[in-house]
Scaffold this active site. Structure first.
Site, short mmCIF file in Angstrom:
data_model
loop_
_atom_site.label_atom_id
_atom_site.label_comp_id
_atom_site.label_asym_id
_atom_site.label_seq_id
_atom_site.Cartn_x
_atom_site.Cartn_y
_atom_site.Cartn_z
N GLY A 51 0.86 -1.11 0.03
CA GLY A 51 -0.09 0.16 -0.15
C GLY A 51 0.78 1.36 0.15
N GLY A 56 0.24 4.99 3.99
CA GLY A 56 1.17 4.15 3.38
C GLY A 56 2.24 4.85 3.17
N ALA A 196 -1.90 10.93 9.03
CA ALA A 196 -1.06 10.76 8.32
C ALA A 196 0.18 11.92 7.95
CB ALA A 196 -1.34 10.08 6.85
N LYS A 247 -13.92 3.93 15.22
CA LYS A 247 -13.86 5.34 15.27
C LYS A 247 -13.94 6.28 14.07
CE LYS A 247 -9.87 6.00 13.25
NZ LYS A 247 -9.63 6.85 12.15
N ARG A 311 -10.23 12.56 7.82
CA ARG A 311 -11.13 12.69 6.77
C ARG A 311 -12.51 12.58 6.97
NH1 ARG A 311 -6.89 9.21 3.43
NH2 ARG A 311 -7.50 7.82 5.51
N1 LIG Z 1 -4.45 8.46 5.94
C1 LIG Z 1 -4.41 8.42 7.35
O1 LIG Z 1 -4.43 9.48 8.17
C2 LIG Z 1 -4.63 7.14 8.21
C3 LIG Z 1 -5.11 6.04 7.29
N2 LIG Z 1 -5.23 4.75 8.23
C4 LIG Z 1 -5.99 3.76 7.48
O2 LIG Z 1 -5.06 3.01 6.41
C5 LIG Z 1 -5.47 2.50 5.40
C6 LIG Z 1 -4.95 3.11 4.18
O3 LIG Z 1 -5.26 4.33 4.07
P1 LIG Z 1 -4.36 5.21 3.23
O4 LIG Z 1 -2.93 5.00 3.27
O5 LIG Z 1 -4.65 6.96 3.95
O6 LIG Z 1 -5.08 5.29 1.67
P2 LIG Z 1 -5.70 6.43 0.77
O7 LIG Z 1 -7.10 6.75 1.44
O8 LIG Z 1 -4.72 7.48 0.71
O9 LIG Z 1 -6.33 5.39 -0.45
C7 LIG Z 1 -5.80 5.60 -1.50
C8 LIG Z 1 -4.89 4.37 -2.02
O10 LIG Z 1 -5.85 3.20 -2.31
C9 LIG Z 1 -4.97 2.98 -3.65
N3 LIG Z 1 -5.97 2.42 -4.40
C10 LIG Z 1 -6.96 2.45 -5.27
N4 LIG Z 1 -7.53 1.72 -5.89
C11 LIG Z 1 -6.77 0.28 -5.52
C12 LIG Z 1 -6.96 -0.87 -5.83
N5 LIG Z 1 -8.09 -1.28 -6.65
N6 LIG Z 1 -6.19 -1.81 -5.10
C13 LIG Z 1 -5.44 -1.50 -4.21
N7 LIG Z 1 -5.20 -0.01 -3.98
C14 LIG Z 1 -6.04 0.82 -4.53
C15 LIG Z 1 -4.63 4.21 -4.43
O11 LIG Z 1 -3.45 3.81 -5.05
C16 LIG Z 1 -4.05 4.87 -3.08
O12 LIG Z 1 -2.60 4.30 -2.56
C17 LIG Z 1 -7.02 2.60 5.73
O13 LIG Z 1 -7.51 1.59 6.34
C18 LIG Z 1 -7.08 3.83 6.75
O14 LIG Z 1 -8.16 4.18 7.65
C19 LIG Z 1 -4.71 4.61 9.40
C20 LIG Z 1 -4.14 5.74 9.92
C21 LIG Z 1 -4.01 7.08 9.49
O1 LIG Z 2 -7.12 6.93 11.06
C1 LIG Z 2 -6.67 8.06 11.19
C2 LIG Z 2 -5.99 8.85 12.16
O2 LIG Z 2 -5.62 7.93 13.14
C3 LIG Z 2 -7.19 8.64 10.03
O3 LIG Z 2 -8.68 8.87 9.91
P1 LIG Z 2 -9.35 9.61 8.64
O4 LIG Z 2 -9.35 8.29 7.53
O5 LIG Z 2 -10.56 9.96 9.05
O6 LIG Z 2 -8.65 10.60 8.15
#
Ligand SMILES: NC(=O)C1=CN([C@@H]2O[C@H](COP(=O)(O)OP(=O)(O)OC[C@H]3O[C@@H](n4cnc5c(N)ncnc54)[C@H](O)[C@@H]3O)[C@@H](O)[C@H]2O)C=CC1
Ligand SMILES: O=C(CO)COP(=O)(O)O
Length: 391
Positions: A51, A56, A196, A247, A311
């Protein structure tokens, strides 16, 4: 336990001794010595990040530096699976590998040059010992399907994914269970108050590692911990993961309050009632769920952070202020990133409905119905007023 895919005696015994010694040593010089001996005996571990979105990429910055700093334990190159796409006519993998910046999902932050973006998930993961899963949860099954049978048998996984899987046949499953079942490897979790962009800017925060044993958790900590990213380890891993998913739903509720132009007291009520529903949900459905886990970063801290800066909060606000569909709002607000909350709300709603529990969880239920446009957001306050906590 970590690396215990092979059940043969010596590696397991050595891992155990190593982990126990790490626990009692607290002098950096001794720990460095121990790492060196460990690397010599057990071989260096290869890390792969599955990811490369907003989180990621932020975690890749930490991991890239840590594996370099702990070179006696880890191979230097970290493969990062990237779902390929074009950005201004160029492949995103090519941009990341030349400019060392994920210009679409984490602009303005340089990644270490030992992070290598790879568009093929099998290529990225086949030689890895440690697989860090950090994709939106709706893509987990297709990604694991591509990897199944093509990764190392004794690899271990850590899921950073905040969501559930849900099917009519099985109902709700933790993502770590899906990863474990599809890939036949152990899967720990890491969840916390970790927006992030703040982590990427190296602002201090805490996180929680949920692992089967404290020893396994302490090894995972070696991959993640930095002076600004403090990891604590608990063995109530399923509750840690459940908190991360739920959450996201409560945060939509906090956003709805913002959209209704109500103040901090009302938002605090959403946070408290949401927490009470999270605890009730955990105590009903997670075997061994302990209340202490809700006091870790994965619990109350992540809830507060996401209800203010996440978000999903933005989505809740937008749902009140706009008539657009969730898909349109996601595109408009997040430019390719993903809201996890509405999906989680739908997943838990279907289970609560099946079990006749929607009245016990009115906040989760109302948030789902507001996202589906089946309930007027203005009725949300009535739902808070009549919550079973007040009866
Ligand atoms: N963004 C944040 O602040 C935080 C996110 N998370 C968790 O981490 C996980 C990943 O979130 P993010 O990195 O923020 O992702 P993101 O919300 O930035 O999602 C976009 C990602 O999904 C990918 N994507 C799109 N279509 C796809 C497909 N068909 N197959 C595989 N990948 C595909 C995109 O290429 C991109 O890398 C989620 O479960 C989120 O809840 C956890 C902590 C913080
Ligand atoms: O999990 C997150 C912070 O810890 C990010 O939350 P959001 O996907 O709502 O931005």
């Amino acid at each position: 336990m970590f690396g215990s895919g092979s059940s043969c005696g010596l590696p397991v015994l050595l891992t155990d001794v190593y982990c126990k010694t790490l626990l009692v040593l607290n002098k950096p010089r001794y720990i460095a010595c121990l790492h060196y001996l460990w690397g010599k005996t057990m071989g260096k571990k290869r890390v792969c990040i599955v990811g490369s979105g907003n989180w990621g990429s932020a975690i890749a910055k930490i991991i890239g530096k840590n594996v370099r700093d702990r070179s006696e334990l880890f191979e230097e190159t970290v493969m990062m699976y990237m779902y390929e796409e074009l950005v201004n006519g160029r492949k995103l993998t090519e941009i990341v590998n030349t400019e060392h910046e994920n210009v679409k999902y984490l602009p303005g932050i340089k990644l270490p040059d030992n992070i290598v973006a790879v568009p093929d998930v099998v290529e990225a993961s086949k030689d890895a010992d440690i697989l860090i899963f950090v994709i939106p949860h709706q893509f987990v099954k297709t990604t694991c399907r591509s990897m199944a049978g093509k990764i190392k048998k004794d690899a271990v996984a850590v899921s950073l994914i905040k969501g559930f899987d849900q099917t009519p046949e099985v109902g709700i499953q933790l993502i770590s269970t899906v990863i474990h079942d599809m890939l036949n490897i152990d899967c720990a979790v890491l969840m916390g108050a970790n927006l992030a962009h703040e982590v990427a800017e190296e602002q201090f925060c805490e996180t929680t590692i949920g692992a089967a044993t404290e020893e396994e958790g302490n090894l995972i900590k070696e991959v993640f911990e930095t002076p600004y990213f403090r990891c604590s380890v608990v063995t109530d891993a399923q509750t840690v993961e459940m908190c991360g998913a739920l959450k996201n739903v409560v945060a939509i509720g906090a956003g709805i309050v913002d959209g209704l132009k109500m103040g901090d007291n009302t938002k605090a009520a959403v946070i408290r009632l949401g927490l009470m529903e999270m605890v009730a949900f955990g105590e009903m459905f997670i075997p061994g769920c302990t209340r202490e886990t809700f006091f870790e970063s994965c619990g109350v801290a992540d809830l507060v952070a996401t209800c203010h800066g996440g978000r999903n909060r933005m989505l809740g606000e937008a749902v009140v202020q706009s008539e657009k569909t969730l898909k349109e709002l996601e595109k408009e607000i997040l430019h390719g990133q993903s809201f996890q909350g509405p999906l989680v709300a739908r997943e838990i709603y279907s289970m609560l409905e099946l079990k006749n529990l929607t009245e016990r969880f009115p906040l989760f239920t109302a948030i789902h119905q507001i996202c589906k446009r089946e309930m007027d957001p203005r009725d949300f306050i009535e739902c808070l007023r009549n919550h079973p906590e007040h009866l």
